[in-house]
Motif scaffolding. Structure first.
Motif, short mmCIF file in Angstrom:
data_model
loop_
_atom_site.label_atom_id
_atom_site.label_comp_id
_atom_site.label_asym_id
_atom_site.label_seq_id
_atom_site.Cartn_x
_atom_site.Cartn_y
_atom_site.Cartn_z
N LEU A 1 0.83 -1.21 0.00
CA LEU A 1 0.00 0.00 0.00
C LEU A 1 0.86 1.26 0.00
N TYR A 2 1.99 1.13 0.72
CA TYR A 2 2.92 2.26 0.73
C TYR A 2 3.41 2.54 -0.70
N LEU A 3 3.80 1.43 -1.36
CA LEU A 3 4.26 1.56 -2.75
C LEU A 3 3.17 2.16 -3.65
N ALA A 4 1.94 1.65 -3.42
CA ALA A 4 0.81 2.13 -4.23
C ALA A 4 0.62 3.63 -4.05
N ALA A 5 0.63 4.05 -2.78
CA ALA A 5 0.42 5.47 -2.49
C ALA A 5 1.52 6.31 -3.10
N ARG A 6 2.76 5.81 -2.96
CA ARG A 6 3.88 6.58 -3.49
C ARG A 6 3.82 6.66 -5.01
N SER A 7 3.45 5.51 -5.58
CA SER A 7 3.36 5.46 -7.04
C SER A 7 2.32 6.46 -7.54
N LEU A 8 1.18 6.53 -6.81
CA LEU A 8 0.13 7.49 -7.19
C LEU A 8 0.63 8.92 -7.03
N GLU A 9 1.31 9.16 -5.89
CA GLU A 9 1.84 10.51 -5.66
C GLU A 9 2.79 10.91 -6.78
N ASN A 10 3.66 9.94 -7.15
CA ASN A 10 4.62 10.22 -8.22
C ASN A 10 3.92 10.53 -9.54
N LEU B 1 0.96 11.63 -9.96
CA LEU B 1 0.31 12.93 -9.86
C LEU B 1 1.32 14.06 -10.05
N ALA B 2 2.46 13.91 -9.36
CA ALA B 2 3.50 14.94 -9.47
C ALA B 2 3.97 15.05 -10.91
N ARG B 3 4.09 13.87 -11.56
CA ARG B 3 4.55 13.86 -12.95
C ARG B 3 3.53 14.58 -13.85
N ALA B 4 2.25 14.27 -13.60
CA ALA B 4 1.20 14.91 -14.40
C ALA B 4 1.23 16.42 -14.22
N ARG B 5 1.43 16.82 -12.94
CA ARG B 5 1.47 18.27 -12.67
C ARG B 5 2.67 18.92 -13.35
#
Lengths: 458, 125
Positions: free
Chosen positions: A175-184, A186-190
């Motif tokens: 889940l940690y990986l999932a959350a980080r992957s999503l954050e990344n 999102l950051a990439r999209a931004r």
């Protein structure tokens, strides 16, 4: 040594950002899985002395190594699917063999759903969720029907704790990986969005500058051409006065020399005109007019204008009209004449021996054609596409030998397209060229392309 | 018989000389004016058969002089030949003058055109 180890653990790199992200995640997972199954295997061996379970876990460890290799060969999706499915199968078989719902193994299904979602996306989450539900339901029914094999070793509280703790750590990690992957992501999209906004502004700025530069260039060329014409007029006029013996008789040699000066001055004038026409076209100040255009007269005009030039090189210049072609069309006569002049002048320039043929013909009900053929140097295939760009000549030696700026054909093409037509070229190096201009055929005034303005730079 | 008058309004000295020669070849009496304001004054005093007019002139532009000639009934028969190096203006003024020439103008061309405006030749047209 440390570098070597790092290299072994490092995820493979791909150009596709999304693929690289999934690969990095899968890489981490496979190493975690590898560590976990090894841990499970050791625990099983120590606490339960279960060879069967040790063998199962070891097989799974080997599978994880195989998938790590597959991943390094670029088969990211496949590796992700095989891992998810293998984990599902392992949990299902393992749970069935070792006590079903009465053991803690079934809770590993959570981890599988998360892994599938992370590696394969939304659809895979649903599929593996459904598979896991089927697994759980099968466990329940098997328990109810009493067909679950009895556990090979007694389940101790310690084993349960150990297994639950491992699953907890695993799922937390995932889940940690999932959350980080999503954050990344999102950051990439931004970041991309910011870059896009910035790039758009840059492009707008560039477009603005380009327009300004083009306008400046046109003004500059107009100005320069005006400034050049005045002294050129004096050079030409004064030389002509000498040449025509307005100031007393001159020798034959002097006459020849003054004629050369006159020819050079006239050449310079043509270059200035070409330049100016090109820049006028680019700034969109050319207008189309439409009126009756007598093509016979046009052809005779061309013959008269170029007869001397062709004769001087020993070339024959022939013009002809197709039988189907009406004598008069509605068109911009000046522009048609400009096209003809440019093509004929080019043909004469690039032909050493032989003939130039100009033929006007009806193509069909909609188009008519002007064909200018020569027996000149021809144009090699690769040069045929760039020939119509401004300032293009075959190469510098052509410029040296034949003179000119390379603007003529660019103008022909632009004139033709301004009139709704096209220019085509058939040519073979050494054998000659045929330029075919195809123009819309208008026989009545109403349908003529009247009053249109030149395109704005496209 | 007195030769018909051609007025050359041109501020470039060498070109003025060239134009004069070309017009003399066509049998005109030639007068040169090199300033717009002086030309304006001169046009109220003489009735030239032909005016060779430059557009970029000191003090008063050629365009103004062209309008003046066209609105003066005294100069109704005067023919105007524009000779300019400004191709944009040349295109714009086409039709307002009898002939619009873009510099450089060849002597032969100018002389031949001027001959067409020579008083004896008008019957042929």
């Amino acid at each position: 040594m440390l570098e070597r180890i790092k290299q072994v653990f490092a995820p493979p790199i791909f150009d596709n950002e999304e693929k690289a992200r999934v690969a990095a995640l899968l890489n981490t997972m496979l190493f975690i899985v590898l560590a976990l199954v090894i841990a499970f295997a050791v625990i099983a061996l120590i606490t339960e002395h279960s060879i069967a379970r040790f063998a199962l876990d070891s097989t799974f460890a080997l599978l994880a190594v195989g998938l790590l290799l597959l991943l390094r060969r670029g088969r990211v999706q496949l590796a992700g699917f095989v891992l998810s499915f293998a984990l599902w199968a392992l949990v299902t078989v393992g749970t069935y063999l070792f006590g079903g719902l009465r053991a803690s193994g079934a809770s590993s299904y959570f981890g599988i759903v998360v892994i599938a979602g992370l590696l394969l996306g939304g659809k895979a989450t649903i599929i593996f969720g459904a598979l896991s539900f089927l697994g759980l339901t099968w466990m329940f029914l098997a328990d109810k029907w009493g067909i679950i094999p009895p556990p090979s070793a007694p389940v101790t509280v310690f084993t349960l704790w150990m297994e639950s703790a491992t699953i907890l750590v695993g799922v937390t990690g995932l889940l940690y990986l999932a959350a980080r992957s999503l954050e990344n992501a999102l950051a990439r999209a931004r970041r991309h969005e910011r870059e896009l906004v910035q790039k758009t502004a840059e492009v707008q700025q560039l477009a603005h500058t380009a327009v300004e530069t083009s306008e400046f260039k046109s003004r500059l060329i107009a100005r320069v051409s005006h400034e050049l014409r005045t002294p050129l007029a004096a050079i030409l006029g004064l030389t002509e006065m000498l040449h025509y013996a307005a100031y007393g008789p001159i020798s034959e040699e002097q006459r020849e020399l003054t004629l050369k000066i006159i020819r050079h001055a006239q050449h310079l004038e043509r270059i200035i005109s070409e330049l100016l026409e090109q820049s006028q076209f680019e700034s969109g100040i050319w207008h189309l007019t439409s009126g009756p255009c007598n093509l016979n007269a046009l052809l005779s005009g061309i013959e008269v204008s170029f007869a001397q030039l062709a004769q001087a090189k020993g070339l024959t210049l022939k013009t002809e009209m197709g039988k189907e072609m009406p004598q008069t069309v509605y068109s911009d006569c000046d522009k048609v004449q400009q096209i003809l002049s440019s093509l004929v002048s080019n043909a004469i320039k690039f032909t050493k021996t032989g003939s130039i043929k100009v033929r006007i013909d009806r193509f069909d009900d909609v188009y008519w054609t002007i064909k200018v053929s020569d027996t000149g140097i021809g144009i090699p295939g690769e040069a045929q596409t760039t020939l119509f760009e401004p300032f293009r000549q075959l190469d510098d030696s052509v410029t040296r030998e034949y003179g000119g700026f390379g603007l003529g054909l660019a103008l022909v093409k632009e004139l033709a397209s301004l009139m709704g037509g096209t220019v085509a070229l058939e040519s073979e190096a050494g054998k000659g060229s045929t330029f075919t201009v195809m123009l819309p055929l208008y026989l009545e005034k109403e349908k003529g392309p009247d009053g249109k303005t030149a395109g704005s730079g496209d | 018989m007195e030769k018909p008058l051609a007025l050359v309004i041109e501020d470039h000295e060498d070109l003025a000389i060239v134009f004069r020669k070309a017009l003399q070849l066509a049998n005109f009496a030639v007068e040169i004016v090199m300033d717009g304001a002086i030309a304006q004054q001169r046009l109220t005093e003489v009735v030239p058969v032909l005016v060779v007019l430059d557009l970029h002139l000191p003090n008063i532009p050629g365009e103004t002089l062209l309008r003046q000639i066209r609105s003066d009934t005294r100069l109704a028969t005067t023919r105007v030949m524009l000779a300019t190096a400004d191709s944009a203006l040349a295109t714009e003024l086409e039709g307002k003058a009898d002939v619009v020439l873009l510099k450089p103008v060849s002597i032969a061309q100018l002389s031949a055109l001027a001959a067409r405006f020579y008083p004896h030749a008008t019957k042929e047209e």
